[in-house]
Design an enzyme around this catalytic site. Structure first.
Site, short mmCIF file in Angstrom:
data_model
loop_
_atom_site.label_atom_id
_atom_site.label_comp_id
_atom_site.label_asym_id
_atom_site.label_seq_id
_atom_site.Cartn_x
_atom_site.Cartn_y
_atom_site.Cartn_z
N HIS A 44 -88.32 -21.94 -40.02
CA HIS A 44 -87.69 -23.17 -40.49
C HIS A 44 -88.73 -24.20 -40.90
CE1 HIS A 44 -84.02 -21.49 -39.19
NE2 HIS A 44 -83.72 -22.27 -38.17
N CYS A 80 -83.02 -24.62 -32.17
CA CYS A 80 -84.30 -24.32 -32.80
C CYS A 80 -84.85 -25.50 -33.60
CB CYS A 80 -84.17 -23.10 -33.71
SG CYS A 80 -82.81 -23.20 -34.90
#
Length: 343
Positions: free
Chosen positions: A249, A128
């Site tokens: 994130h 990710c």
């Protein structure tokens, strides 16, 4: 189009269902697979109830065109042959095959054509943090080759799965109630289930385990995966930090290019880059934050500025939803790229 999801009950598996529906992905039949614990659960997809089947070594994948797998590296390795035996394209969200030479590692905005060279019938979805970063880096690479990257990640609880998000929520509830949070008040008794230490009101400068060079596996993924995806000699030094954010994130990124790239050039490149949304108006406090970017598709970029320590340097900030673009969405976009560009 016959599609399968392996790991359907997990956080990413559930996101697959949402993304496939949101993007109106062409599906005539959808199969859901999971562990023995998940088998028998029912999920609704486009008005139909679908029962999760237990993943087994049998002929269940006969006739499947695309299988999205997100059940962990061990399961992916064990069942890869079963899944691909009859010609299914396995788009795998685990770390199992990412650095295998005969498995493409794909972010469609950057190297979509790599997906067509898959001798084992497997396409790997990158980590990710890497996905988020290379989408942004690709915009600058088109202006001048990027020689070096330093990146600090601020990784949400979602990166460790649905149970990790629940653990963080529970810790805050316990603290508000005046209780001792379920965490590392005694680390050695492993009171923490998903994290090494209490995450609520804390930062943990370790994601994954340490390697011999004192970087964590997560940090080394960013080094190796970025080079493979971008077909580049780019050098990446990362520090990955878990933060008490539920989802999405963030990354602070410093890059060194072969020639100086101005802030205006960089902003123009970001503004027109596929998969990127530029939010950069510091005077009016406009910059991306995880609080209001969770659940969205793009990689958001802000705080674009020259690196005052390096004449060929730029610095910028990115935010992206780890479960969406960092996992399920990127995998679905790979499948879309295959359908759109098949000859």
């Amino acid at each position: 189009m016959k599609v399968a999801i392996v790991g359907a009950s997990g956080a990413v598996g559930q996101e697959f269902l949402k993304v496939l529906d949101e993007r109106n992905f062409p599906i005539d039949e959808l199969l859901l697979f999971g562990s023995s614990r998940s088998a028998g659960r029912e999920y609704t997809f486009r008005g139909k109830q679908i029962t999760v089947k237990e993943l087994k070594h049998n002929d269940d994948f006969k006739g499947v065109d695309i299988a999205f797998t997100s059940a962990g590296a061990g399961i992916s390795k064990e069942f890869a042959e079963t899944i691909t035996r009859y010609g299914a394209i396995m788009i795998d969200n685990s770390s199992a095959f990412r650095m295998d030479e005969d498995v493409p590692l794909v972010v469609p905005e950057v190297n979509g054509d790599d997906a067509f060279v898959r001798p084992r019938g497997i396409i790997a979805n990158p980590n990710c943090t890497t996905i988020q970063m290379v989408v942004a880096l690709n915009a600058i690479e088109s202006l001048s080759h990027i020689k070096r990257v330093h990146v600090a990640t601020y990784q949400a609880a979602s990166g460790a799965g649905a149970s990790a998000m629940a653990e963080l929520r529970k810790q805050y509830e316990q603290i508000v109630a005046g209780e001792t949070p379920t965490a590392a008040s005694d680390v050695y008794k492993r009171q923490v289930e998903k994290f090494f230490f209490q995450l609520a009101y804390n930062l943990i400068p370790q994601v994954d385990v340490f390697t011999d060079n004192l970087y964590t596996k997560e940090e080394m993924k960013m080094f190796h995966e970025t080079r493979k995806i971008m077909h580049s000699d780019i050098a990446v030094s990362a520090t990955c930090v878990r933060v008490p954010v539920m989802r999405a994130h963030s990354e602070a990124i410093w890059i060194e290019t072969e020639r100086p790239v101005s802030v205006s050039e960089a902003r123009e490149a970001f503004a027109h880059a596929k998969g990127v949304v530029l939010e950069d108006d510091p005077e009016n406090r406009v910059y991306p934050m995880p609080l209001n970017k969770a659940g969205n598709d793009p990689v958001y970029v802000g705080r674009v500025r020259s690196d005052i320590s390096n004449p060929n340097g730029l610095s910028f900030w990115t935010v992206s939803d780890q479960i969406k673009k960092g996992a399920a969405l990127n995998a679905v976009q790979i499948a879309e790229y295959l359908l759109e560009h098949s000859k």
